[in-house]
Structures are given as structure tokens and as C-alpha cells.
Enzyme design. Structure first.
Site, PDB file in Angstrom:
ATOM      1  N   ASP A  15     101.703  52.765 142.862  1.00  0.00           N
ATOM      2  CA  ASP A  15     100.299  52.362 142.734  1.00  0.00           C
ATOM      3  C   ASP A  15      99.805  51.855 144.090  1.00  0.00           C
ATOM      4  O   ASP A  15     100.558  51.197 144.824  1.00  0.00           O
ATOM      5  CB  ASP A  15     100.141  51.265 141.673  1.00  0.00           C
ATOM      6  CG  ASP A  15      98.721  51.194 141.128  1.00  0.00           C
ATOM      7  OD1 ASP A  15      98.513  51.605 139.974  1.00  0.00           O
ATOM      8  OD2 ASP A  15      97.818  50.741 141.862  1.00  0.00           O
ATOM      9  N   PHE A  45      91.377  55.745 110.234  1.00  0.00           N
ATOM     10  CA  PHE A  45      90.081  55.778 110.910  1.00  0.00           C
ATOM     11  C   PHE A  45      88.927  55.869 109.916  1.00  0.00           C
ATOM     12  O   PHE A  45      87.879  56.422 110.228  1.00  0.00           O
ATOM     13  CB  PHE A  45      90.024  56.926 111.932  1.00  0.00           C
ATOM     14  CG  PHE A  45      90.905  56.691 113.123  1.00  0.00           C
ATOM     15  CD1 PHE A  45      90.417  56.081 114.262  1.00  0.00           C
ATOM     16  CD2 PHE A  45      92.245  57.034 113.084  1.00  0.00           C
ATOM     17  CE1 PHE A  45      91.238  55.836 115.352  1.00  0.00           C
ATOM     18  CE2 PHE A  45      93.082  56.794 114.163  1.00  0.00           C
ATOM     19  CZ  PHE A  45      92.575  56.187 115.299  1.00  0.00           C
ATOM     20  N   LEU A  46      89.129  55.315 108.730  1.00  0.00           N
ATOM     21  CA  LEU A  46      88.066  55.245 107.735  1.00  0.00           C
ATOM     22  C   LEU A  46      87.752  53.796 107.395  1.00  0.00           C
ATOM     23  O   LEU A  46      87.460  53.474 106.243  1.00  0.00           O
ATOM     24  CB  LEU A  46      88.466  56.017 106.464  1.00  0.00           C
ATOM     25  CG  LEU A  46      88.366  57.539 106.533  1.00  0.00           C
ATOM     26  CD1 LEU A  46      88.821  58.157 105.209  1.00  0.00           C
ATOM     27  CD2 LEU A  46      86.950  57.995 106.862  1.00  0.00           C
ATOM     28  N   HIS A  47      87.801  52.926 108.386  1.00  0.00           N
ATOM     29  CA  HIS A  47      87.495  51.514 108.173  1.00  0.00           C
ATOM     30  C   HIS A  47      86.139  51.205 108.806  1.00  0.00           C
ATOM     31  O   HIS A  47      85.970  51.286 110.015  1.00  0.00           O
ATOM     32  CB  HIS A  47      88.582  50.630 108.788  1.00  0.00           C
ATOM     33  CG  HIS A  47      89.951  50.900 108.231  1.00  0.00           C
ATOM     34  ND1 HIS A  47      90.304  50.551 106.948  1.00  0.00           N
ATOM     35  CD2 HIS A  47      91.030  51.514 108.775  1.00  0.00           C
ATOM     36  CE1 HIS A  47      91.551  50.934 106.722  1.00  0.00           C
ATOM     37  NE2 HIS A  47      92.015  51.518 107.822  1.00  0.00           N
ATOM     38  N   ALA A  48      85.190  50.868 107.967  1.00  0.00           N
ATOM     39  CA  ALA A  48      83.847  50.587 108.470  1.00  0.00           C
ATOM     40  C   ALA A  48      83.852  49.344 109.349  1.00  0.00           C
ATOM     41  O   ALA A  48      84.617  48.405 109.128  1.00  0.00           O
ATOM     42  CB  ALA A  48      82.888  50.386 107.296  1.00  0.00           C
ATOM     43  N   GLY A  49      83.009  49.338 110.363  1.00  0.00           N
ATOM     44  CA  GLY A  49      82.955  48.206 111.276  1.00  0.00           C
ATOM     45  C   GLY A  49      81.803  48.324 112.247  1.00  0.00           C
ATOM     46  O   GLY A  49      80.832  49.049 111.995  1.00  0.00           O
ATOM     47  N   CYS A  99      89.233  54.906 125.696  1.00  0.00           N
ATOM     48  CA  CYS A  99      89.342  56.347 125.441  1.00  0.00           C
ATOM     49  C   CYS A  99      88.118  56.953 124.774  1.00  0.00           C
ATOM     50  O   CYS A  99      87.462  57.825 125.341  1.00  0.00           O
ATOM     51  CB  CYS A  99      90.582  56.631 124.592  1.00  0.00           C
ATOM     52  SG  CYS A  99      92.137  56.291 125.438  1.00  0.00           S
TER      53      CYS A  99
END
Length: 450
Positions: free
Chosen positions: A30, A252-256, A263
Site C-alpha cells: 500500500d 435482503f427482504l428486510h424493510a428499512g 458497494c
């Protein structure tokens, strides 16, 4: 295998440490001298569960080292990974590939013997072609092959994802790259991790397509949650009901409050720009990006509604700042837009996050920072749960009520049951779920109308 990882950020450091743990000899390079100095001293520049122990173990075993000098490690390497950042480019939203191309030029000048150069950074279609062109231009006699090997790591669970992946995608144009890449990932064959060899451009697009699909899935359930609030349905039951369908799945079906992080925001935007450049627009993804951007700031309206439309002069406590738990990543976190909107409405914001406050302080102004959830709640007219850290999943609401100016909880992650909150005397608001009192009122109105 002798592996060099160019870039010691999130992707480079996690990947390098895991490759070393497989038994390979890994050098992480780096240009940031302060970062390398910290790593050599045993420090970790990012927060990722388990990473500090993994790095320490492999440094002690002599399999993992850090340097700012690229030439010598690359000259001795079998495989060189490019794991530098590809942020959104200012002005047009395309992925900024300047770090990738700079790395390619430096690698080219140091090559000695046949070497596989692998783009692990998330890059648009055709980047591998340009990397190959640059290396060939800088060093016409070099013996090398360029491959694509996108990462699929979730922040907060990156080590587990690397060691037990759903799949490994490798894109090649030169068959000489196949053997070294198989050897790099041979330790995972025992876990029967699916390895997909494909063309390089296909591999590059797989990463973007995967992230865009997941972003659309999140945005879909968030829009359904908005509809639930209008019609008196429960989005969590809907998520379960459709998620039990194997064709859909429950993840990935959790409302928020919308997606954020390193990403999804930049990758959906980069894919949009690539599609537009090739006159093949991706309308679903364009809508996803627009909806998600609007949603974050709109979440502040839930707080205003919970306080009868007025937060001016009031203190609002915010629990959770990072875009998700178990990371210190604040990039595109929903909390940024929510806090700004609350401040614009005249509120004073006090916040607490187990890992994200240092980074948040560089992005937010006028925010007070507490030492705990209860510190944040002191004198607050409402507490807003933005990030579902474990520390916020079992709050002492009796203690909270004693210190708050008003017993109001706006739960943007649906951590708590509405019935429990009402029984405790908490004025509770969540996402896509009616409270018991709302259901009762709707039932009364239905009976009255009949």
C-alpha cells in the site's frame, strides 16, 4: 503460492489475510505509509470482526507481511492481485479506475517471469482489457496473463464469506491463468465451493449484476413497506410469506431506511453509466437508485410525524450511524441523510454508534456524541434506531423512559414488537407495520362504516 496484494484496504487486507491463512505467502502493498506502519505495529485500520486475530496469527507465522515497496514482491510473485479502491468518479458517476491503472503500470515495470495479474477490485466491463494493454505497453516482453476475480464479501462477515463462499468467479482469456488460479483457491475445494471459470468481461459484469439485483430486492421490499403503512398490512409477515418461496428467498427482504455502504451505491451507479455508454439502459436499476436516494432523507419524516410534525428546538437521539452493524463504514450510510434532514428541521441531534463515531465526525457537523444508548436518550424527545447493532436489541425501556423528555421510539429496523412497546407506554413507530392501536382504530372505523 507467492501472492502479492496491491491495496491494503477492506478488500485487500481481508483477502490477503485469508490467503495467508490458507498457507500461501502473502505480501500486502500500500502507498499509505501510515497504514503500513500501523499494520506492522499490529494495528488494524478498519473494523471487521475477527480480522485483527487473523492478521496477527499469520504475521507471527511468517506468511503475511506489509510494505510500501511494490517492485521486489511483484518480481517474486506467482499471482498479483489488484485490490485498490474504485470509488465513484466525481461529476459523472463512473467508477474511478485511476488507482487500478496506476497499479497496472507499476506492476508492469516489476514483472519477472510468468505472472498472473488479477483484478479483485470491483471494475466495469473491459477494465481487464485495459489493464492488459497498459502492461503490454509498459513492458512489451513481459510474460503474464490478466484475470478477473471479483470479491463477494459482506462487511461484518467478510472472513466467513471468504472462507466459505457461495461461489468463486474467475474470468480468464489466457488458459495459462487457470492453473495458478486453481492453486490459489485449492484450499477451498475441501468445502466444495463452486468455482465458475468464465470469460473476463463476463466475470466483471457478474459482480455488478449481483449487487444491483440485491439493491433492487432491498428497494422492492421498502416500497412494499410504504404500501403496508397505507393499507394496514405488516411488511414483516409479507417478507416471510414471499421469502419462503425458494425462487425468491428470504435474504435482503428486510424493510428499512435504504441501502448504503461501500458497494451498492457506487456499483449500481457505475453499472447505470456503463449501460448508458453502451446504449443499453438498465431502467430497473435507474429506478432503484432514485428510490433509494429519496428514501433515506424521507425517513426523517417518520420522526417528524411521531412528534406531531415539529422537532424544532427538540433533541433527537440517534442509535446507530454505520450503514450496517459490525462495521465502522459510514459511506452512504442512511444516518447521514436522516440526521441532516432532522437538523434542517431545527432539531439537535445526539448520536451513539459502537464503532462508527470517529468516521461520522468527519462527515457530520453539529452532532453531539454520546457514550451509550442511555446517554443519547437523556432529555431526548425521540430516539431513532437507525442501525441494528446487537447493543440496541435489548434496551432497558424503563430506564429510557426515565431519562427521555418524551417516550417516543422510531424504529427504522423493526427490531421491537409494536405490542411490547405499547404495553411499556412507548409511542412507537416502525417501518411497514401498523401498531396495535392503529389496527384497532381501523377495525372500529370499518365497523362504523358497515
Amino acid at each position: 503460492m507467492r501472492i502479492v496484494m496491491i491495496g491494503s484496504g477492506y478488500v485487500g487486507l481481508v483477502s490477503g489475510a485469508c490467503f495467508a491463512d490458507f498457507g500461501h505467502d502473502v505480501v500486502c502493498v500500500d502507498k499509505d505509509a501510515a497504514k503500513i506502519m500501523k499494520l506492522k505495529a499490529g494495528g488494524i485500520p478498519i473494523y471487521e470482526p475477527g480480522l485483527e486475530d487473523l492478521v496477527s496469527k499469520n504475521v507471527a507465522a511468517g506468511r503475511l507481511s506489509f510494505t510500501t515497496e511494490l517492485a521486489a514482491p511483484v518480481a517474486a510473485a506467482d499471482v498479483v492481485f489488484i485490490g485498490v479502491g474504485t470509488p465513484s468518479r466525481r461529476g459523472d458517476g463512473h467508477a474511478d479506475l485511476s488507482y487500478v491503472y496506476a497499479a497496472a503500470r507499476e506492476i508492469a515495470g516489476a514483472l519477472h517471469g510468468f505472472t498472473v495479474i488479477v483484478t479483485k477490485s470491483t471494475v466495469p466491463v473491459g477494465t481487464g482489457d485495459e489493464v492488459e494493454r497498459i502492461i503490454r505497453e509498459v513492458n512489451p516482453v513481459a510474460e503474464f496473463a490478466v484475470a478477473s476475480n471479483p470479491e463477494f464479501l459482506r462487511e461484518g462477515a467478510a472472513i466467513e464469506d471468504f472462507k466459505r463462499p457461495d461461489r468463486i468467479v474467475i474470468g480468464i482469456e489466457d488458459e495459462r491463468a487457470r492453473g495458478p488460479m486453481e492453486e490459489v483457491y485449492r484450499p477451498l475445494y475441501l468445502n466444495k465451493a463452486p468455482v465458475l471459470f468464465t470469460r473476463r468481461r463476463t466475470s466483471e459484469l457478474i459482480k455488478y449484476a449481483a449487487n444491483a439485483f440485491l439493491a433492487m430486492k432491498i428497494t422492492f421490499i421498502n416500497e412494499i413497506a410504504d404500501l403496508c403503512e397505507k393499507v394496514g398490512a405488516d411488511v414483516q409477515d409479507i417478507s416471510r410469506g414471499i421469502g419462503l418461496d425458494n425462487r425468491i428467498g428470504s435474504k435482503f427482504l428486510h424493510a428499512g431506511p435504504g441501502y448504503g455502504g461501500s458497494c451498492f451505491p457506487k456499483d449500481t451507479l457505475a453499472l447505470m453509466k456503463t449501460a448508458q455508454d453502451h446504449e443499453s439502459p438498465v431502467r430497473l436499476i435507474e429506478a432503484t437508485v432514485a428510490i433509494n436516494d429519496r428514501r433515506k432523507r424521507a425517513m426523517a419524516r417518520k420522526v417528524l410525524n411521531a412528534l406531531d410534525g415539529d422537532v424544532r428546538g427538540k433533541t433527537i437521539g440517534v442509535l446507530g450511524l454505520t450503514f450496517k452493524p459490525n462495521t465502522d463504514d459510514m459511506r452512504d450510510a442512511p444516518s447521514l441523510s436522516i440526521i441532516q434532514a432532522l437538523q434542517d428541521a431545527g432539531a439537535t441531534v445526539r448520536a451513539y454508534d459502537p464503532e462508527g463515531m470517529e468516521a461520522a465526525a468527519t462527515m457530520l457537523t453539529g452532532v453531539e456524541y454520546g457514550r451509550s444508548a442511555y446517554d443519547v436518550a437523556e432529555g431526548a424527545s425521540a430516539v431513532v434506531l437507525v442501525t441494528e447493532w446487537d447493543a440496541f436489541r435489548a434496551l432497558d425501556f424503563k430506564r429510557l423512559k426515565e431519562v427521555m423528555a418524551e417516550p417516543v421510539l422510531v424504529d427504522l429496523r423493526n427490531v421491537y414488537p409494536p405490542k411490547q412497546m405499547e404495553a411499556l407506554g412507548i409511542r412507537y413507530s416502525s417501518v411497514g407495520r401498523p401498531s396495535d392501536s392503529e389496527l384497532a382504530r381501523d377495525a372500529e372505523e370499518t365497523l362504523a362504516a358497515a
